[in-house]
Design a protein around this motif. Sequence first.
Motif, PDB file in Angstrom:
ATOM      1  N   PRO A 213       0.811  -1.229   0.000  1.00 19.15           N
ATOM      2  CA  PRO A 213       0.000   0.000   0.000  1.00 19.15           C
ATOM      3  C   PRO A 213       0.836   1.268   0.000  1.00 19.15           C
ATOM      4  O   PRO A 213       0.420   2.290  -0.556  1.00 19.15           O
TER       5      PRO A 213
ATOM      6  N   THR B 107      -4.779   6.173   0.934  1.00 22.13           N
ATOM      7  CA  THR B 107      -4.603   5.075   1.885  1.00 22.13           C
ATOM      8  C   THR B 107      -5.901   4.685   2.593  1.00 22.13           C
ATOM      9  O   THR B 107      -6.237   3.504   2.664  1.00 22.13           O
TER      10      THR B 107
ATOM     11  N   MET C 220      -7.909   1.077   2.231  1.00 24.30           N
ATOM     12  CA  MET C 220      -8.392   0.248   3.324  1.00 24.30           C
ATOM     13  C   MET C 220      -9.860  -0.112   3.110  1.00 24.30           C
ATOM     14  O   MET C 220     -10.248  -1.278   3.245  1.00 24.30           O
TER      15      MET C 220
ATOM     16  N   SER D 248     -10.116  -2.642   0.283  1.00 22.69           N
ATOM     17  CA  SER D 248      -9.579  -3.948   0.656  1.00 22.69           C
ATOM     18  C   SER D 248     -10.527  -4.692   1.585  1.00 22.69           C
ATOM     19  O   SER D 248     -10.735  -5.896   1.441  1.00 22.69           O
TER      20      SER D 248
ATOM     21  N   GLU E 165      -6.882  -6.141   7.413  1.00 21.06           N
ATOM     22  CA  GLU E 165      -6.787  -5.055   6.450  1.00 21.06           C
ATOM     23  C   GLU E 165      -6.711  -3.698   7.160  1.00 21.06           C
ATOM     24  O   GLU E 165      -5.961  -2.814   6.741  1.00 21.06           O
TER      25      GLU E 165
ATOM     26  N   CYS F 208      -3.584  -0.853   7.059  1.00 27.58           N
ATOM     27  CA  CYS F 208      -3.792   0.547   6.697  1.00 27.58           C
ATOM     28  C   CYS F 208      -3.316   1.479   7.805  1.00 27.58           C
ATOM     29  O   CYS F 208      -2.645   2.482   7.545  1.00 27.58           O
TER      30      CYS F 208
END
Length: 266
Positions: A47, A80, A84, A87, A121, A125
């Motif tokens: 990421p 970002t 998250m 994801s 996840e 993040c």
Amino acid sequence: MTVEVPRRAAAGGFQSQINVMAALFMREMLTRFGTSRTGYVWLLAEPMILATAISTMHYASGHELPNGLPIFLFYAMGYTPFLMFRSVVTRGSNAIKGNMSLLFHSRISLLDVMLARNLMEVVICCAVVTVFLTISSVFFGEVPEQPGLLVAGLLMSALLAHGLSMVIASLQVVLEWVEHLVHPFTYLMMPFSATFYMLDSMPPGTRELLLWNPLVHVHELNRWAIFGDRLVAYYDISYLLAWILGLNLLGLAGLRVARPRLSLSD
């Protein structure tokens, strides 16, 4: 032969639940990244590389942000949290399908497998966000104006994604074709979620339409928490909480409906 998936046993207690969640979390980590150190480095690197690449592209375009907002931090902290959200929705919605064999154990519920995957996840993040903010603070003197509000914003984004992932996972048990819509849906959400732009730069009519999307409120809240009065933010926490409550209640109800429809076939 087809065996019905059992429901969770009534006994067990809180400590037993914690043990189940910890075991499922570690299983998710090992399944996704393996046992090598490289896998865990990639856990953070993936990421970070994506967020850095997008930020660099916007920087190279030569477009400046108002009031001296740092380009790298602005775009990295926009992408970002969206990464998250995406994801959690895409991977979390497949948690039931990917853990069918575990559901034979009565102590493991559908909610357990979804929480374990989604929590992983979120942890990834948050680690990336911490790295970005540390770099910005140490090297560029950019410290979040309201750290507590930023934490709340990330938490609300995670809860929003978790609720949506439960709804989609439940639908996939009944309608298998829903799985093919998840990836396009999450990609299409990006331009309508204020990931890379501020609502203040939009015409009033467009702004009002975009504010129907709860993710827009998340991004605007996060930017206000980081940059403060250097920008004008539009968000409504009560609206966000209503979406979070609604999606999570709907998702929990969906899991209860989905459980009796599951079976283990060999």
